[in-house]
Enzyme design. Structure first.
Site, mmCIF file in Angstrom:
data_model
loop_
_atom_site.group_PDB
_atom_site.id
_atom_site.type_symbol
_atom_site.label_atom_id
_atom_site.label_comp_id
_atom_site.label_asym_id
_atom_site.label_seq_id
_atom_site.Cartn_x
_atom_site.Cartn_y
_atom_site.Cartn_z
ATOM 1 N N TYR A 95 -1.791 -0.914 -128.351
ATOM 2 C CA TYR A 95 -1.165 0.362 -129.178
ATOM 3 C C TYR A 95 -1.414 0.114 -130.350
ATOM 4 O O TYR A 95 -2.151 1.118 -131.207
ATOM 5 C CB TYR A 95 0.285 0.142 -128.740
ATOM 6 C CG TYR A 95 0.959 1.403 -129.172
ATOM 7 C CD1 TYR A 95 1.119 2.457 -128.352
ATOM 8 C CD2 TYR A 95 1.395 1.511 -130.604
ATOM 9 C CE1 TYR A 95 1.904 3.874 -128.860
ATOM 10 C CE2 TYR A 95 1.966 2.370 -131.140
ATOM 11 C CZ TYR A 95 2.492 3.616 -130.276
ATOM 12 O OH TYR A 95 3.129 4.876 -130.617
ATOM 13 N N SER B 263 9.598 5.000 -121.061
ATOM 14 C CA SER B 263 10.326 4.949 -122.212
ATOM 15 C C SER B 263 11.763 4.395 -122.125
ATOM 16 O O SER B 263 12.660 4.806 -122.368
ATOM 17 C CB SER B 263 10.390 6.357 -122.978
ATOM 18 O OG SER B 263 10.801 6.244 -124.303
ATOM 19 N N GLY C 187 8.721 -1.124 -118.254
ATOM 20 C CA GLY C 187 7.085 -1.269 -118.197
ATOM 21 C C GLY C 187 6.222 -0.233 -117.587
ATOM 22 O O GLY C 187 5.223 -0.224 -117.138
ATOM 23 N N GLU D 41 -0.732 12.825 -125.449
ATOM 24 C CA GLU D 41 -0.559 11.394 -125.415
ATOM 25 C C GLU D 41 -1.278 10.687 -126.654
ATOM 26 O O GLU D 41 -2.581 11.180 -126.794
ATOM 27 C CB GLU D 41 -1.198 10.750 -124.164
ATOM 28 C CG GLU D 41 -0.507 9.441 -123.560
ATOM 29 C CD GLU D 41 1.120 9.967 -123.089
ATOM 30 O OE1 GLU D 41 2.101 9.696 -123.917
ATOM 31 O OE2 GLU D 41 1.111 10.546 -121.955
ATOM 32 N N ASP E 14 9.454 9.487 -128.114
ATOM 33 C CA ASP E 14 10.398 9.052 -126.993
ATOM 34 C C ASP E 14 11.863 9.296 -127.380
ATOM 35 O O ASP E 14 12.799 9.744 -126.681
ATOM 36 C CB ASP E 14 10.046 7.519 -126.808
ATOM 37 C CG ASP E 14 8.801 7.629 -126.231
ATOM 38 O OD1 ASP E 14 8.102 8.382 -125.935
ATOM 39 O OD2 ASP E 14 8.249 6.206 -126.136
ATOM 40 N N ARG F 138 11.852 9.393 -120.028
ATOM 41 C CA ARG F 138 11.255 10.459 -120.239
ATOM 42 C C ARG F 138 9.804 10.562 -119.329
ATOM 43 O O ARG F 138 9.386 9.322 -119.470
ATOM 44 C CB ARG F 138 10.994 10.902 -121.817
ATOM 45 C CG ARG F 138 10.370 10.010 -122.376
ATOM 46 C CD ARG F 138 8.707 10.364 -122.711
ATOM 47 N NE ARG F 138 7.863 9.319 -123.290
ATOM 48 C CZ ARG F 138 7.255 8.395 -122.659
ATOM 49 N NH1 ARG F 138 7.210 8.219 -121.579
ATOM 50 N NH2 ARG F 138 6.354 7.509 -123.395
ATOM 51 N N ASP G 105 1.661 11.756 -131.085
ATOM 52 C CA ASP G 105 2.686 11.657 -131.813
ATOM 53 C C ASP G 105 2.605 11.058 -133.342
ATOM 54 O O ASP G 105 2.819 11.401 -134.395
ATOM 55 C CB ASP G 105 3.784 11.369 -131.191
ATOM 56 C CG ASP G 105 4.017 9.860 -130.690
ATOM 57 O OD1 ASP G 105 2.782 9.217 -130.764
ATOM 58 O OD2 ASP G 105 4.941 9.294 -130.283
#
Length: 396
Positions: free
Chosen positions: A235, A138, A134, A42, A185, A36, A45
């Site tokens: 992350y 996704s 990478g 961004e 994702d 996706r 979610d």
């Protein structure tokens, strides 16, 4: 010129040929799931916000057959994956480990039929993909959902709810890959529709199809070929910082928070970094809802403006961009015919997504090649279908 996207037929053939060579028989079942690109929304979610992704024409394919044992033997043809490229495990004893790519497979097997792997037969399978690893597109969710869809086809036991299917794949990534991803994702890989983006409310998990059909528009994905590794800690750090802000405001996540609440965070003494993280989430949620409305009404100039504002926020407030992505975005928005551009995905490398009128796309590609010091790869993409079984006697 943009790179051609390898047809699904070719990916299926690669997987099938590898299966025949390795297992000395033909596969009986095949399935695929797409990567996706997130158009806007961004790092919202996992904060209970809104996201607006679309499924890509790039897919991960799984082919295979039941082998009559309790073992799974799985080979990947993707030589960019970490070695070894073949793994074996028992369906009743699934443990994370190395190689990393296999953990996504193991997780989907384990969570198929809701953590009842003993009901999964042993099988042989080959995985092939044209989703860049990478690249922020996704590839992990494409792999999880493709394996899950393959198991549905293999066993004839389909998950009755698409929502439950997506959540099972998300939980597989949490538990087996150690990646605390949000729902975006997996939802788009399961539920994507041709010529539509998908507005996802990550609290209610309601989805709304948003059409993208104007033939004059092109969506250009530019892979910086700086490979990101989200499990490297950044992350998880950003997610923890958002949780600190939410806790200080006595909410479960940042979805209900307004800009006025940022003053509360200052008053309770949270440092500027936490405040900037929260500010990005608050404004990005607003941008995403406005962007979906702009698409619905055909206001593409407004949509592009919101994309670029999103990138600036990800760069300055959330600090998940990198010099390579900034270079590609800055160069893109200077080109005539470009409506907007932004990084897409978790950040620290990967891809940008740019909305441009089709008559200007080749000039855009030339300008990006000239101004970017690396070796970018370009893909012209359209919103595509989500996961599905592929009849082996009549591939797409």
């Amino acid at each position: 010129m943009a790179s051609p996207i390898r047809p699904i037929d070719d990916v299926v053939k690669e997987a099938t040929d590898a299966f025949v060579e390795r297992f000395q028989c033909s596969p009986e079942v095949a399935a695929c799931a797409p990567g996706r690109v997130n158009l806007i929304g961004e790092h919202t979610d996992y904060n209970g916000g809104y996201v607006l992704p679309m499924a890509l024409p790039m897919v991960t394919v799984v082919v295979g057959k039941i082998n009559g044992t309790r073992k799974c033997n799985i080979l990947t043809t993707n030589q960019q994956a970490d070695k070894p490229w073949e793994v074996e495990f028992r369906v009743t004893d699934i443990i994370s480990g190395k190689p990393k790519w296999a953990n996504y497979v193991k997780g989907s097997v384990a969570f198929f039929r809701r953590l009842e792997p003993s009901k999964v037969p042993g099988f042989d399978a080959v995985i092939s993909s044209n989703v860049p690893l990478g690249g922020g597109l996704s590839s992990s969710a494409a792999l999880e959902v493709a394996v899950f869809t393959f198991l549905e086809a293999l066993t004839g036991e389909k998950e009755e709810s698409l929502h439950k299917k997506a959540i099972s794949c998300q939980e597989a990534e949490h538990v087996y890959a150690g990646m605390p991803c949000g729902i975006m994702d997996q939802f788009i890989s399961v539920m994507g529709k041709e010529n539509h983006a998908l507005l996802i409310d990550c609290v209610s998990q309601q989805v709304e199809l948003i059409p993208i059909k104007d033939p004059e528009l092109v969506i250009l994905v530019t892979n910086s070929n700086v490979r990101h590794e989200l499990t490297g800690g950044e992350y998880a750090t950003r997610r923890a910082q958002c949780q600190i802000a939410a806790k200080a405001l006595a909410v479960d996540y940042l979805r209900p928070v307004s800009e006025e609440d940022l003053e509360v965070l200052k008053d309770v003494g949270l440092d500027d970094v936490i405040i900037r993280r929260a500010r990005h989430v608050i404004r990005e949620n607003k941008r995403t809802v406005e962007a979906a409305q702009a698409l619905q009404s055909g206001n593409y100039e407004q949509f592009g403006k919101l994309m670029t504002e999103s990138h600036i926020s990800l760069r300055d407030d959330f600090e998940v961009s990198c010099p390579e992505l900034d270079c590609l975005v800055d160069a893109a928005i200077e080109v005539n015919g470009v409506l907007g551009s932004r990084m897409t995905g978790g950040g620290f490398g990967g891809c940008t997504v740019t909305l441009v009128y089709k008559d200007y796309v080749e000039n855009l590609i030339r300008c990006l090649r000239a101004k970017y010091s690396g070796e970018p790869t370009f893909y012209i993409v359209r919103p595509s279908e989500g996961c599905r079984e592929i009849p082996l006697n009549k591939t797409e």
